[in-house]
Motif scaffolding. Structure first.
Motif, mmCIF file in Angstrom:
data_model
loop_
_atom_site.group_PDB
_atom_site.id
_atom_site.type_symbol
_atom_site.label_atom_id
_atom_site.label_comp_id
_atom_site.label_asym_id
_atom_site.label_seq_id
_atom_site.Cartn_x
_atom_site.Cartn_y
_atom_site.Cartn_z
ATOM 1 N N ALA A 1 28.963 25.571 10.137
ATOM 2 C CA ALA A 1 29.796 26.558 9.443
ATOM 3 C C ALA A 1 29.169 26.938 8.103
ATOM 4 O O ALA A 1 29.238 28.099 7.676
ATOM 5 N N HIS A 2 28.541 25.980 7.436
ATOM 6 C CA HIS A 2 27.837 26.233 6.178
ATOM 7 C C HIS A 2 26.683 27.209 6.418
ATOM 8 O O HIS A 2 26.502 28.164 5.661
ATOM 9 N N SER A 3 25.927 26.995 7.486
ATOM 10 C CA SER A 3 24.828 27.910 7.821
ATOM 11 C C SER A 3 25.345 29.319 8.081
ATOM 12 O O SER A 3 24.741 30.299 7.634
ATOM 13 N N ALA A 4 26.458 29.428 8.784
ATOM 14 C CA ALA A 4 27.049 30.743 9.047
ATOM 15 C C ALA A 4 27.494 31.400 7.740
ATOM 16 O O ALA A 4 27.313 32.608 7.541
ATOM 17 N N PHE A 5 28.049 30.608 6.835
ATOM 18 C CA PHE A 5 28.457 31.123 5.521
ATOM 19 C C PHE A 5 27.237 31.667 4.774
ATOM 20 O O PHE A 5 27.273 32.772 4.227
ATOM 21 N N LEU A 6 26.155 30.892 4.752
ATOM 22 C CA LEU A 6 24.949 31.349 4.065
ATOM 23 C C LEU A 6 24.382 32.612 4.703
ATOM 24 O O LEU A 6 23.948 33.529 4.001
ATOM 25 N N ALA B 1 33.472 31.055 -7.604
ATOM 26 C CA ALA B 1 34.569 31.463 -6.720
ATOM 27 C C ALA B 1 34.063 31.673 -5.298
ATOM 28 O O ALA B 1 34.723 31.285 -4.327
ATOM 29 N N LEU B 2 32.891 32.271 -5.152
ATOM 30 C CA LEU B 2 32.302 32.480 -3.832
ATOM 31 C C LEU B 2 32.009 31.149 -3.156
ATOM 32 O O LEU B 2 32.334 30.940 -1.984
ATOM 33 N N LEU B 3 31.405 30.216 -3.893
ATOM 34 C CA LEU B 3 31.017 28.933 -3.306
ATOM 35 C C LEU B 3 32.213 28.058 -2.963
ATOM 36 O O LEU B 3 32.081 27.125 -2.161
ATOM 37 N N GLU B 4 33.372 28.325 -3.525
ATOM 38 C CA GLU B 4 34.587 27.606 -3.137
ATOM 39 C C GLU B 4 34.906 27.848 -1.665
ATOM 40 O O GLU B 4 35.579 27.048 -1.029
ATOM 41 N N LYS B 5 34.414 28.962 -1.120
ATOM 42 C CA LYS B 5 34.665 29.321 0.285
ATOM 43 C C LYS B 5 33.666 28.674 1.242
ATOM 44 O O LYS B 5 33.824 28.788 2.455
ATOM 45 N N ALA C 1 30.666 23.693 3.242
ATOM 46 C CA ALA C 1 29.893 22.517 2.817
ATOM 47 C C ALA C 1 30.536 21.792 1.640
ATOM 48 O O ALA C 1 30.149 20.664 1.339
ATOM 49 N N ARG C 2 31.516 22.400 1.003
ATOM 50 C CA ARG C 2 32.223 21.695 -0.080
ATOM 51 C C ARG C 2 32.857 20.403 0.440
ATOM 52 O O ARG C 2 33.114 19.490 -0.339
ATOM 53 N N ALA C 3 33.079 20.316 1.742
ATOM 54 C CA ALA C 3 33.662 19.107 2.333
ATOM 55 C C ALA C 3 32.672 17.949 2.366
ATOM 56 O O ALA C 3 33.085 16.792 2.470
#
Length: 101
Positions: free
Chosen positions: A31-36, A73-77, A80-82
């Protein structure tokens, strides 16, 4: 408002994270890769990838954003914050080559 470049370092919650990921963490990284990828398509991400530091692997990303607050704010989404935390540093100046063809 003019944008600036920022260095973002994703530090995993444990040093052996890449070698000891659970199935759930692997899904989070997907999911992190998809976000990036979405940020790359949107034009805010310049480059990203893992850094294979022998002292501890970490994720590197360079973003273009209006402010550190906007990038935070963007990185809160980012899913990978988990599994870790971001350290964000403004870049005083940056040179960037045009995208490769």
């Amino acid at each position: 408002m003019p944008s600036s470049f920022f260095f973002a370092r994703l530090v995993p919650n444990r040093p052996d994270f890449p070698m000891s990921m659970t199935a759930e963490e692997q899904a989070t990284m997907g999911a992190h890769s998809a976000f990036l990828q979405s940020q790359l398509s949107a034009g805010s991400l310049v480059v990203a990838g893992p850094v294979m530091d022998p002292k501890g692997v970490f994720g590197l990303a360079v973003f273009e954003a209006e402010s550190m607050a906007a990038l935070s704010a963007l990185l809160e989404k980012d899913p990978a914050r988990a599994i870790g935390r971001y350290e964000i540093f403004p870049m005083a100046s940056a040179f960037a080559r045009p995208a490769a063809k």
